[in-house]
Structures are given as C-alpha cells and as structure tokens.
Write an enzyme that holds these catalytic residues in place. Structure first.
Site, PDB file in Angstrom:
ATOM      1  N   SER A 283      30.400  34.962  32.685  1.00  0.00           N
ATOM      2  CA  SER A 283      31.092  35.293  33.932  1.00  0.00           C
ATOM      3  C   SER A 283      30.216  36.131  34.851  1.00  0.00           C
ATOM      4  CB  SER A 283      32.384  36.057  33.624  1.00  0.00           C
ATOM      5  OG  SER A 283      33.252  35.277  32.841  1.00  0.00           O
ATOM      6  N   ALA A 284      30.559  36.137  36.115  1.00  0.00           N
ATOM      7  CA  ALA A 284      29.826  36.938  37.098  1.00  0.00           C
ATOM      8  C   ALA A 284      29.902  38.419  36.734  1.00  0.00           C
ATOM      9  CB  ALA A 284      30.385  36.709  38.490  1.00  0.00           C
TER      10      ALA A 284
END
Length: 414
Positions: free
Chosen positions: A74-75
C-alpha cells in the site's frame, strides 16, 4: 542534489518521511521513528527506489489473469494514516490481515521486542514473499501464517490491535472474538459502495468508531470476498454500481437517458480543497436508492456530466435517477443534480433536499459507526442507517443538529 543522491534509498526514505510529517499524515514520534527505520525499498523489489518511496503510490506485487491487481504494498500515506489510527504501543500484541511484509515490519518497530506481530494471508505466494523479505531485513520474529483472514489468527489468543490491509465488506466474528475488550480494529470497510479506514474500539459485543478516513484497497479474497454488482446502461458506457441491494426491475431503466434532462442547483458550495467525505457518507446513509455511477472513459460520449466519472453519487427510484453534478460559481464549485426518466423532477428534488440538509445541519459533523452482531434486534440498535451484512449489522449514526453544532464549537475552541 544529483541523480545518484536522489536514488539513494536512505535519502529517499528520509524525504518521504519528512513529507508525511510535514503534511500531517504522520503526527506521532513513534510512527515517524518506524518509517525512518524500515527500508521500504527492500519490501518492494518489483519497483525502483523512487517509486517505492513515493508517498502516494502503491507497488503492485501480484495480478490476476485479467491484469487486475490482487496484492500490493500500500501507499506509505495510507499505511501511516492507519498506523496513526491504530495507536499501537510498545508491548502490544498485533494481528494483521494481508501480508505484504512492509506494514508488519513497521508494526514490529512500534511494538518493540516485548510485543508480537502475527500476519495472515490466504495467498501462498504472498505469505512466501513476506516471509522471505521479513527474514532478509531482520524482522524474523514477525509470524506469518497461510490462512483465510476471515477466521482470524490460528491459536494465538486475543490481540490488542487488529489491522486489516485489504478492503472488507463485512467484519467476521473472529476479528472481535480475538480482540481484547477495549482493543482496536482498523479496517478499510465498504459501506454502500464507500470505503473508509475506520478505527473501531471494542465495547463488549459491539464496535464503536473513533475515526474514519477515505481510502482504497484491493478487496478481500476467500470467504470474506464480496464484489459489487454492475448494471450497464447504454451499452457499456454508463454503469450503476450496487454494493448491497439491486433494483427490483433493472429493465425499467432501459432508455432512461433518452429522456430530457432535469437540471437543478442547490446553492451548496465548497472551498477548492475542502474535503467532502462527510457529504458522501451523509447521502449514502440518508438515501434509500443510493448507488454509484461510473462512466467508461473509452466509451464516454459526454451524454452525462457527473461530478466524478469514476464513482459518482446517484439516487435511483424505479425508472428514474438523479446524479450529483458540479459547476463553478466564481472560485467555488457548486453542487447540483441532473435527473433523467419519467419521474426525474421528483428524484432530483429528493437528492437536492439531502444535499441541502447536509449543508445546513451536518456539514461540520461526522457520523459514529457502530457494529453489532447480525442477530441484534432493531430495537437494540442506535438510530441511524442500518446496513445488515452476513456477520454484522452496521449502523451509521449522525448526531442531532444541536450535538453537531456543540462539537463544532468545542473543536474551534481547542
């Protein structure tokens, strides 16, 4: 700064963390320390260091046969947000659903040597990758299990924190049964098509939200998987997305966009960068016929002009619908409504009324979201929009106007 210097992982990690601190995504010293310590690029060998340390970019690690991403790192901005929501302390026991590796390493830094981290994933490729990368980076004490996260952690007792790193439609019993009373679950939960990362505290047999933030995640696999249904209109140009429920007569919408458009404007404006997550949640909870419209960019003829062509708020009522539109009044966007179908006028008016209600009574408010066992009688639930899922009954409960105004005043005084 030279190109060689900017490509140095340590320099990039420092710059990424500095930016997240500066922008307020990271606001605790312990989350900041974890981000400065863990080498994210080592958990994203598929990407260049520059991409790995982009604060707002994911790193795809696996796609299905259709090219759809089914696993990713994920970011950093999302991971930081969720870790701040989780409020993890040293010595805690933490369970994670979704085993990218990097997030588990961050959690290991937060719990320290006296805490424990257990991560579970349904995909053997994902768990094998996570095990290899955690061992290679010195986080061998993180336990990795191959199992369906729907059923919690195998034989590990209760945890103080759960962090779910895949989009969930429901909250299975294991996530509360294995959570200490007063413990916290942070989960990207989808409600009527809208996903929010919600921090829930356990209060007996129910969960009570403490914060909710906009986010997006790849969806759960296994028994917890639940996909939206898509109703295509005008060939494949326009789709209506339904998270729960389905039109009683979907054929009634045939030709709906061949009718004259009704256009209404609400007088509701927002500042250029003002967040509107509260408005979206209000409409999702207030409207019975709520769904989301999407327009295929490759087939877009310009027939419809929604505020958001990827996921636009829409109200459906039998053979008619209305959707959220926008225009600029000076330097401020104004919300409006476009309606189609035999009853376009009435459907458009209904959406206008709820937009104006949000503006008048709930603009500064956020709902409390409650989660109860699925068998809980209606009389035992708080007031609000009730969404009944397989395992849980979720209630989106808004404060009365006086309570919302009181909370706004208190926030201004802080």
């Amino acid at each position: 700064m030279t190109d060689v210097e900017t490509a140095d992982p340590q320099v990039l990690r420092t710059a990424m963390t500095d930016r997240l601190v500066r922008e307020g995504t990271i606001h605790s010293a312990w989350v900041e320390a974890a981000f400065r310590a863990v080498p994210r690029h080592a958990f994203a060998p598929e990407a260049t260091p520059e991409k790995a340390y982009d604060p707002y970019d994911i790193v795809a690690t696996k796609k299905n046969e259709h090219g759809v991403i089914i696993s990713s790192v994920s970011a950093p901005s999302i991971q930081a947000m969720m870790l701040e929501q989780a409020d993890i302390k040293a010595g805690m026991r933490v369970g994670e659903v979704g085993s990218g590796g990097y997030n588990a390493a961050l959690v290991a830094e937060l719990v320290g040597p006296d805490g424990s981290v257990v991560t579970v994933d349904i995909d053997p490729d994902v768990t094998s990758r996570a095990r290899q990368l955690l061992d290679a980076t010195g986080y061998g004490r993180v336990e990795v299990f191959l199992a369906d996260g729907e059923h919690g952690l195998p034989d590990r007792g209760a945890v103080d924190r759960w962090i779910v790193t895949a989009g969930a439609w429901d909250i299975p019993a294991a996530w509360t049964d294995q959570l200490t009373d007063g413990g916290r679950l942070v989960v990207p939960l989808r409600m009527r098509g809208l996903t929010r990362s919600i921090a829930f505290d356990r209060d007996g047999d129910r969960l009570v939200s403490r914060s909710a933030e906009v986010c997006g995640f790849v969806t759960m696999q296994g028994e917890g998987e639940h996909n939206e249904r898509l109703l295509l209109i005008r060939g494949k140009e326009i789709g209506l997305r339904f998270d729960d429920g389905w039109p009683a007569d979907p054929d009634a919408l045939n030709g709906v966009f061949d009718t004259d458009r009704v256009e209404k404007w609400t007088g509701v404006t927002v500042a250029p960068a003002e967040p509107i997550k509260g408005m979206q949640m209000w409409l999702a909870s207030a409207l019975d016929g709520f769904c989301l419209m999407s327009v295929d960019p490759e087939l877009d003829t310009g027939l419809v002009a929604p505020q958001n062509k990827r996921a636009n708020i829409t109200l459906l009522d039998g053979d008619s619908l209305a959707y959220l539109a926008i225009r600029r009044i000076g330097d401020r966007p104004e919300f409006g409504v476009h309606g189609y179908g035999p009853n376009a006028e009435a459907v458009a008016d209904a959406l206008v009324r709820e937009l104006q209600t949000w503006d008048r009574e709930y603009r500064q408010a956020e709902p409390v979201i409650y989660v109860y066992p699925a068998g809980t009688p209606e009389a035992d639930l708080p007031a609000g929009r009730v969404i009944t899922k397989r395992h849980r009954r979720i209630v989106i409960s808004w404060p009365h106007k006086s309570q919302a105004n009181k909370r706004t005043t208190m926030e201004k005084e802080k």
